[in-house]
Scaffold this active site. Sequence first.
Site, short mmCIF file in Angstrom:
data_model
loop_
_atom_site.label_atom_id
_atom_site.label_comp_id
_atom_site.label_asym_id
_atom_site.label_seq_id
_atom_site.Cartn_x
_atom_site.Cartn_y
_atom_site.Cartn_z
N MET A 11 2.14 8.48 1.65
CA MET A 11 2.70 9.05 2.89
C MET A 11 4.11 8.50 3.17
SD MET A 11 0.87 9.35 6.58
CE MET A 11 0.40 7.63 6.73
N THR A 100 1.81 -4.91 7.47
CA THR A 100 0.93 -4.29 8.46
C THR A 100 0.69 -5.16 9.69
OG1 THR A 100 -1.37 -3.60 8.79
CG2 THR A 100 -1.00 -5.23 7.11
N ASP A 101 0.36 -4.50 10.80
CA ASP A 101 -0.04 -5.23 12.01
C ASP A 101 -1.39 -5.94 11.82
OD1 ASP A 101 -1.12 -2.62 11.77
OD2 ASP A 101 -1.79 -2.65 13.85
N TYR A 128 -8.33 -6.39 4.23
CA TYR A 128 -7.05 -5.72 3.95
C TYR A 128 -5.89 -6.57 4.47
CZ TYR A 128 -3.34 -2.28 5.03
OH TYR A 128 -2.14 -1.61 5.18
N LYS A 132 -2.78 -8.32 2.38
CA LYS A 132 -1.38 -8.01 2.71
C LYS A 132 -0.62 -9.29 3.08
CE LYS A 132 0.29 -4.32 3.14
NZ LYS A 132 1.00 -3.45 2.17
N TRP A 154 -0.27 1.95 12.43
CA TRP A 154 -0.78 3.25 12.92
C TRP A 154 0.10 4.39 12.41
CZ3 TRP A 154 -3.13 3.27 18.52
CH2 TRP A 154 -3.98 2.17 18.69
N1 LIG Z 1 -1.12 4.08 6.93
C1 LIG Z 1 -1.02 3.16 7.89
O1 LIG Z 1 -1.49 3.38 9.02
C2 LIG Z 1 -0.34 1.86 7.64
C3 LIG Z 1 -0.29 0.92 8.68
C4 LIG Z 1 0.35 -0.30 8.45
C5 LIG Z 1 0.93 -0.55 7.23
N2 LIG Z 1 0.86 0.36 6.22
C6 LIG Z 1 1.50 0.04 4.94
O2 LIG Z 1 2.47 1.03 4.69
C7 LIG Z 1 2.64 1.18 3.27
C8 LIG Z 1 2.58 2.65 2.91
O3 LIG Z 1 1.27 3.11 3.20
P1 LIG Z 1 0.93 4.67 3.29
O4 LIG Z 1 0.43 4.91 4.65
O5 LIG Z 1 2.06 5.48 2.74
O6 LIG Z 1 -0.32 4.71 2.32
P2 LIG Z 1 -0.72 5.74 1.18
O7 LIG Z 1 -0.38 7.13 1.59
O8 LIG Z 1 -2.13 5.39 0.83
O9 LIG Z 1 0.25 5.34 0.01
C9 LIG Z 1 0.03 4.20 -0.79
C10 LIG Z 1 0.30 4.61 -2.21
O10 LIG Z 1 0.08 3.46 -3.06
C11 LIG Z 1 -0.53 3.94 -4.23
N3 LIG Z 1 -1.24 2.89 -4.94
C12 LIG Z 1 -2.47 2.37 -4.68
N4 LIG Z 1 -2.78 1.44 -5.61
C13 LIG Z 1 -1.73 1.36 -6.45
C14 LIG Z 1 -1.44 0.60 -7.61
N5 LIG Z 1 -2.31 -0.28 -8.10
N6 LIG Z 1 -0.26 0.78 -8.22
C15 LIG Z 1 0.64 1.69 -7.76
N7 LIG Z 1 0.43 2.45 -6.69
C16 LIG Z 1 -0.74 2.28 -6.02
C17 LIG Z 1 -1.46 5.04 -3.77
O11 LIG Z 1 -1.80 5.88 -4.84
P3 LIG Z 1 -3.24 6.64 -4.84
O12 LIG Z 1 -3.24 7.48 -3.59
O13 LIG Z 1 -3.20 7.41 -6.10
O14 LIG Z 1 -4.27 5.56 -4.79
C18 LIG Z 1 -0.62 5.73 -2.70
O15 LIG Z 1 0.16 6.77 -3.25
C19 LIG Z 1 1.57 0.29 2.63
O16 LIG Z 1 2.15 -0.95 2.30
C20 LIG Z 1 0.57 0.07 3.74
O17 LIG Z 1 -0.13 -1.13 3.57
C21 LIG Z 1 0.25 1.58 6.41
#
Ligand SMILES: NC(=O)c1ccc[n+]([C@@H]2O[C@H](COP(=O)([O-])OP(=O)(O)OC[C@H]3O[C@@H](n4cnc5c(N)ncnc54)[C@H](OP(=O)(O)O)[C@@H]3O)[C@@H](O)[C@H]2O)c1
Length: 301
Positions: A11, A100-101, A128, A132, A154
């Site tokens: 995302m 992350t929070d 998680y 992180k 979020w």
């Molecule tokens: N979403 C939230 O609400 C939220 C909140 C706070 C912080 N964050 C942080 O924001 C960042 C972006 O998150 P997002 O929301 O964009 O999540 P996302 O849509 O799940 O994107 C994460 C990506 O990482 C890939 N991935 C997983 N395991 C991997 C590996 N071993 N090697 C390479 N790529 C890998 C996933 O691929 P697959 O889909 O193929 O597994 C996915 O494309 C992350 O660091 C997350 O911890 C997110």
Amino acid sequence: MRWLVTGAGGMLGRDLCRVLGEAGETEVTGAARADLDLRDTAALDAAVRGHDIVVNCAAWTNVDGAETNEEQATAVNGYAVADLASICARSGALLLQISTDYVFGSELAPAPRGPYPEDAPTAPVNAYGRGKLIGEQAVLKTLPDRGYVVRTSWLYGAHGRNFVATMLRLAGQRETVNVVDDQRGQPTWSYAVAAQLVALAGSAAAGHAAPGIYHATASGETTWYGLARAVFAESGLDPDRVRPISTAQYPVPAARPSYSVLGHDRWARTGVPELPDWRGMLSKALAVPTFALAPSPRRGN
Ligand SMILES: NC(=O)c1ccc[n+]([C@@H]2O[C@H](COP(=O)([O-])OP(=O)(O)OC[C@H]3O[C@@H](n4cnc5c(N)ncnc54)[C@H](OP(=O)(O)O)[C@@H]3O)[C@@H](O)[C@H]2O)c1
């Protein structure tokens, strides 16, 4: 500048590649999981070579799944990030690590009276968050002069599973939706975070933004219930179709913080404004045609 974006299929990663394109950056390598598994140290080393800025958007983001697979989650969110930091230390690249929070919120540490400052003591609330945090600490320790930890929370956006998209879908399937009203946080649009990351990198490269921790979350605060009501209202649907429930009424494997509002003080020293209020941000996001999925509310029951 030559950029490497990991997690480019996710995302945030997808929005970041888009924002970089819009900003006129032509040397951008977007690596999705199929191109680069973060746990493959040799591949990571080869991928980082030739890049000035690495933004790590890749992560194990299945928060509930991490409870029963903590080792696998931490391999990606903690140990692979430590390897990435060491590789950047050798190559000279600047690293922006997304966090992350959920590094906050455990009952073992008291929540502040107001938003968590960037340097507040961490106490992860779930597996998680623990993974992180290992990643955060590795970046700060290994790259004291060019490591940036950018916490967000979020997240919602046009690509991938997220709460706002779920509400839009449920609005078309159910007459009423029950949503948790006793967790407070900052709903944040992934596209706005992406733009903030590009601005931060620019400020860092110009020598203005010091390395360390930044909070890229929307301003203001609400609950999941408040967010759901806003999604309905913004989509021209009756917000009273959303009903408040408590966390106890919606059991999930991983604990969530009851309060995870993050402070933004450090932005003032970078020349980059903090992100705006969550409510206006949501309006903007839902005005983007690819995001507003135009749910058709079910009628007649
Ligand atoms: N979403 C939230 O609400 C939220 C909140 C706070 C912080 N964050 C942080 O924001 C960042 C972006 O998150 P997002 O929301 O964009 O999540 P996302 O849509 O799940 O994107 C994460 C990506 O990482 C890939 N991935 C997983 N395991 C991997 C590996 N071993 N090697 C390479 N790529 C890998 C996933 O691929 P697959 O889909 O193929 O597994 C996915 O494309 C992350 O660091 C997350 O911890 C997110």
